[in-house]
Design an enzyme around this catalytic site. Structure first.
Site, PDB file in Angstrom:
ATOM      1  N   SER A 102       0.816  -1.213   0.000  1.00 19.45           N
ATOM      2  CA  SER A 102       0.000   0.000   0.000  1.00 19.45           C
ATOM      3  C   SER A 102       0.847   1.258   0.000  1.00 19.45           C
ATOM      4  O   SER A 102       1.610   1.500  -0.924  1.00 19.45           O
ATOM      5  CB  SER A 102      -0.959  -0.044   1.199  1.00 19.45           C
ATOM      6  OG  SER A 102      -1.881   1.003   1.169  1.00 19.45           O
ATOM      7  N   ASP A 241      -2.561   6.194  -3.528  1.00 15.70           N
ATOM      8  CA  ASP A 241      -1.426   5.603  -2.839  1.00 15.70           C
ATOM      9  C   ASP A 241      -0.843   4.498  -3.711  1.00 15.70           C
ATOM     10  O   ASP A 241      -1.264   4.303  -4.855  1.00 15.70           O
ATOM     11  CB  ASP A 241      -1.828   5.074  -1.449  1.00 15.70           C
ATOM     12  CG  ASP A 241      -2.798   3.907  -1.517  1.00 15.70           C
ATOM     13  OD1 ASP A 241      -3.446   3.734  -2.565  1.00 15.70           O
ATOM     14  OD2 ASP A 241      -2.923   3.179  -0.516  1.00 15.70           O
ATOM     15  N   ASP A 243      -1.011   1.295  -3.984  1.00 10.51           N
ATOM     16  CA  ASP A 243      -1.809   0.226  -4.581  1.00 10.51           C
ATOM     17  C   ASP A 243      -3.155   0.716  -5.090  1.00 10.51           C
ATOM     18  O   ASP A 243      -3.978  -0.080  -5.544  1.00 10.51           O
ATOM     19  CB  ASP A 243      -1.989  -0.937  -3.611  1.00 10.51           C
ATOM     20  CG  ASP A 243      -2.948  -0.638  -2.471  1.00 10.51           C
ATOM     21  OD1 ASP A 243      -3.045   0.544  -2.069  1.00 10.51           O
ATOM     22  OD2 ASP A 243      -3.588  -1.579  -1.959  1.00 10.51           O
ATOM     23  N   ASP A 245      -5.885   2.038  -3.695  1.00 10.29           N
ATOM     24  CA  ASP A 245      -7.177   1.942  -3.013  1.00 10.29           C
ATOM     25  C   ASP A 245      -7.470   3.157  -2.141  1.00 10.29           C
ATOM     26  O   ASP A 245      -8.564   3.280  -1.599  1.00 10.29           O
ATOM     27  CB  ASP A 245      -7.294   0.653  -2.197  1.00 10.29           C
ATOM     28  CG  ASP A 245      -6.276   0.531  -1.081  1.00 10.29           C
ATOM     29  OD1 ASP A 245      -5.405   1.414  -0.944  1.00 10.29           O
ATOM     30  OD2 ASP A 245      -6.348  -0.467  -0.329  1.00 10.29           O
TER      31      ASP A 245
END
Length: 456
Positions: A102, A241, A243, A245
């Site tokens: 993340s 961010d 990743d 999400d």
């Protein structure tokens, strides 16, 4: 059974330090394949990843483990986490696996899972995988080994899904957007979504090299985005961010709009259209200003534990459609099954286009109250919340704040610290009370010097 590896969002840690090692991830792929990789005698699992250099190693390890369990694999390449959830559901796969840490730096990595319906695994399934990890790895017969193929059109499928989430009759024509992809998983698909919807896109954080993910860019480092929006005269900025999400946005003045403010914009727009079902769900860390603004509009608000999986659980239990965290995890259940930075940004931009008003105006009506949070290191395994001295200190502060603020103590989900947070209408007093309470916690059960905290 107490879970040994899974946290609030999969398994995460430093690359090369157990459990984030090639041998463990291979075994994890095998264990997951045995638990969730088969259905009616056959199975297929998707694997996607962000742009970390270590993902070449971990992708191969997962592929080997799943194959040893007799599970077929489809490789998606770099894809945002929500895109993997979407494709898992639409391709009728048994599960989707995401390799990502993340918003963390490239030094860290992690593995998280989606079930076949596109939702994150529940605790019982994660516990079953951990139980399987305790067994010796047994490879299926040679003829039953899983096969791996690459899904070449994965980005295009997800781009079309995101575009359709904006709503019929709306486009982004006439908007200039700065889109910061954190040199992460969204670097290809996110700019394409906004461009294909008609916006002029200025790209930032779209040149990953395996090591620069989240480095001075993306949702955790918005200063560069703010500056570029002001310099270019853009209508707004979007920051994902690593990743994809999470999302934070910047209005045309260069002011940051965090997850609470974006949730307010989307919820108010849905409510005005008569399309908002159930309560809006935040977390223990959601700003009190969000709660007051929503309740002032007659919109119910409920708080879940910190973590988007708990927001999602409460939404589903209460038949709600909107929830999120101040960090930018926003769940729009009327559009998708998990937090999605691109989809959430489109909902906010859609509200602006539909109303003919800029994001700055749509954020009006909600005032963020000052929050001050401090990390107090504690002994691993200790339970400071059960200490009566700390409970008494919290009660005293709550009496002194009355109805003008909140006090929250929360163990971190990622490190041995206690988050001490005080919120109220006076910034100086909030900071003073937070420091006072943190010192009381440290004197009772602390294990080192307290320091400013970042919400996880």
């Amino acid at each position: 059974m107490t879970r040994r590896y899974f946290g609030t969002d999969g398994i995460r840690g430093q690359v090369g330090v157990p459990p984030i090692t090639a041998d463990f991830v291979l075994k994890l792929g095998w264990a997951a394949g045995r638990v969730i990789g088969h259905r009616d005698g056959s199975g297929e699992v998707l694997i996607g990843k962000d742009t970390r250099l270590s993902n070449y190693m971990f992708e191969s390890a997962l592929e080997a483990g799943l194959s040893a369990a007799g599970v077929d694999i489809r490789l998606l390449g770099p894809m945002p986490t929500p895109g993997i959830a979407y494709l898992t559901r639409t391709l009728r796969a048994n599960a989707g696996i995401v390799i990502s840490a993340s918003h963390n730096s490239h030094h860290d990595n992690g593995i998280k899972f989606f079930s076949g319906d596109g939702f994150k695994l529940d605790d019982a399934v994660e516990t079953a995988i951990e139980r399987e990890l305790e067994r010796p790895l047994e490879t299926v017969a040679s003829a039953a080994l899983g096969k791996a193929t690459r899904l070449l059109d994965a980005p295009g499928r997800y781009i079309e899904f995101c575009k359709h989430s904006l709503g019929a009759g709306l486009s982004l024509h006439g908007l200039t957007l700065v889109v910061d992809c954190a040199n992460g998983a969204g670097y290809q698909v996110a700019p394409a979504v906004f461009e294909e919807l008609g916006a002029t896109v200025i790209r930032r954080g779209t040149q990953p090299d395996g090591l620069n993910i989240n480095v001075e860019c993306g949702s955790t480092h918005p200063d560069g985005l703010r500056q570029l929006v002001r310099e270019t005269g853009a209508d707004a900025g979007v920051a994902l961010d690593g990743d994809g999400d999470r999302v934070i946005m910047v209005d045309h003045r260069g002011q940051v709009l965090d997850g609470d403010q974006l949730l307010w914009i989307i919820a108010r727009h849905r409510h005005e259209q008569g399309l908002l079902d159930g309560p809006v769900v935040g977390t223990q860390m959601s700003n009190l200003g969000l709660q007051l603004a929503l309740e002032g509009r007659g919109i119910d608000f409920e708080r879940a534990r910190v973590g988007d999986r708990y927001v999602l659980e409460l939404l589903r239990a209460r038949n709600g459609m909107l929830g999120g965290e101040s960090s930018g995890h926003i769940v729009c259940l009327d559009r998708t099954t998990t937090g999605d930075g691109v989809v959430s940004a489109l909902q906010a931009l859609g509200a602006a286009m539909d109303s003919g008003r800029p994001l700055a105006d749509l954020a009006d009506g909600m005032t963020l109250l000052p929050q001050h949070m401090i990390n107090v290191p504690i002994q691993p395994g200790s339970d400071p919340l059960s200490d009566q001295r700390i409970s008494a200190a919290v009660n005293d502060l709550e009496v002194r704040l009355a109805d003008a603020g909140r006090v929250l103590l929360r163990p971190s989900g990622t490190e041995p610290v206690l988050r001490v947070m005080v919120e109220g209408d006076d910034a100086a007093r909030v900071e003073e009370l937070a420091i006072e309470l943190a010192e009381q916690v440290r004197s009772c059960c602390g294990h080192g010097a307290a320091e400013p905290a970042v919400n996880d």
